[in-house]
Motif scaffolding. Structure first.
Motif, mmCIF file in Angstrom:
data_model
loop_
_atom_site.group_PDB
_atom_site.id
_atom_site.type_symbol
_atom_site.label_atom_id
_atom_site.label_comp_id
_atom_site.label_asym_id
_atom_site.label_seq_id
_atom_site.Cartn_x
_atom_site.Cartn_y
_atom_site.Cartn_z
ATOM 1 N N UNK A 39 0.853 -1.188 0.000
ATOM 2 C CA UNK A 39 0.000 0.000 0.000
ATOM 3 C C UNK A 39 0.891 1.241 0.000
ATOM 4 N N UNK A 40 0.577 2.175 -0.886
ATOM 5 C CA UNK A 40 1.333 3.423 -1.009
ATOM 6 C C UNK A 40 0.421 4.583 -0.608
ATOM 7 N N UNK A 41 0.921 5.446 0.270
ATOM 8 C CA UNK A 41 0.230 6.687 0.625
ATOM 9 C C UNK A 41 1.066 7.835 0.062
ATOM 10 N N UNK A 42 0.407 8.786 -0.592
ATOM 11 C CA UNK A 42 1.093 9.974 -1.103
ATOM 12 C C UNK A 42 0.487 11.205 -0.441
ATOM 13 N N UNK A 43 1.344 12.025 0.118
ATOM 14 C CA UNK A 43 0.946 13.283 0.751
ATOM 15 C C UNK A 43 1.558 14.426 -0.048
ATOM 16 N N UNK A 44 0.719 15.155 -0.766
ATOM 17 C CA UNK A 44 1.206 16.236 -1.634
ATOM 18 C C UNK A 44 1.897 17.336 -0.843
#
Length: 147
Positions: A39-44
């Motif tokens: 699982x990948x989380x991206x926080x801009x």
């Protein structure tokens, strides 16, 4: 955001679960699975991509970051010449790097701390840090497990 070698970045600690990260930073701007079902989380806003390993019960095991606010030993690293970054690291005894080139990019990998500085045109543009694997060939998780 302070880089904590062998531990994580800022308030992130290797071994955290997705709910632990959401409790601190809120829901990610994007979440998806990679080709390995991690699982990948991206926080801009944070300019960070977090990987939770499927084979490790979805614990945080890898962080890729490119925020100009990243600092290591009190020194900024993004958009800084790699020679300057390596000089600061050498003062802390970190001198062994494996260098890899592709197109206009170069990666400088230090296995002892499991970190990568990615450069383009001799300046650091991206930083990666992974959980350390110990002598037993297991991840050295830093986040305390709640019982």
């Amino acid at each position: 955001m302070k880089i904590n070698l062998k531990n994580g970045i800022d308030q992130l600690l290797f071994g955290m679960k997705q709910k632990d990260v959401i409790a601190i930073y809120g829901k990610p701007d994007r979440d998806y699975k990679d080709e390995d079902d991690n699982v990948i989380y991206a926080y801009n806003k944070l300019k960070m991509r977090l990987t939770f390993y499927v084979e490790e019960d979805f614990k945080l095991g890898y962080i890729v970051a490119s925020s100009a606010e990243l600092s290591l030993f009190g020194h900024k690293i993004i958009n800084i010449k790699i020679t300057e970054v390596k000089k600061d690291l050498a003062a802390k005894g970190i001198t062994k790097f494996t260098q890899e080139e592709f197109d206009t990019f170069e990666n400088y990998f230090n296995e002892e701390n499991w970190i990568i500085f990615q450069t383009e045109f001799d300046e650091v543009v991206k930083f990666e840090i992974g959980a350390i694997i110990n002598q037993k060939d297991e991840f050295d998780w830093k986040f305390p497990v709640k019982k």
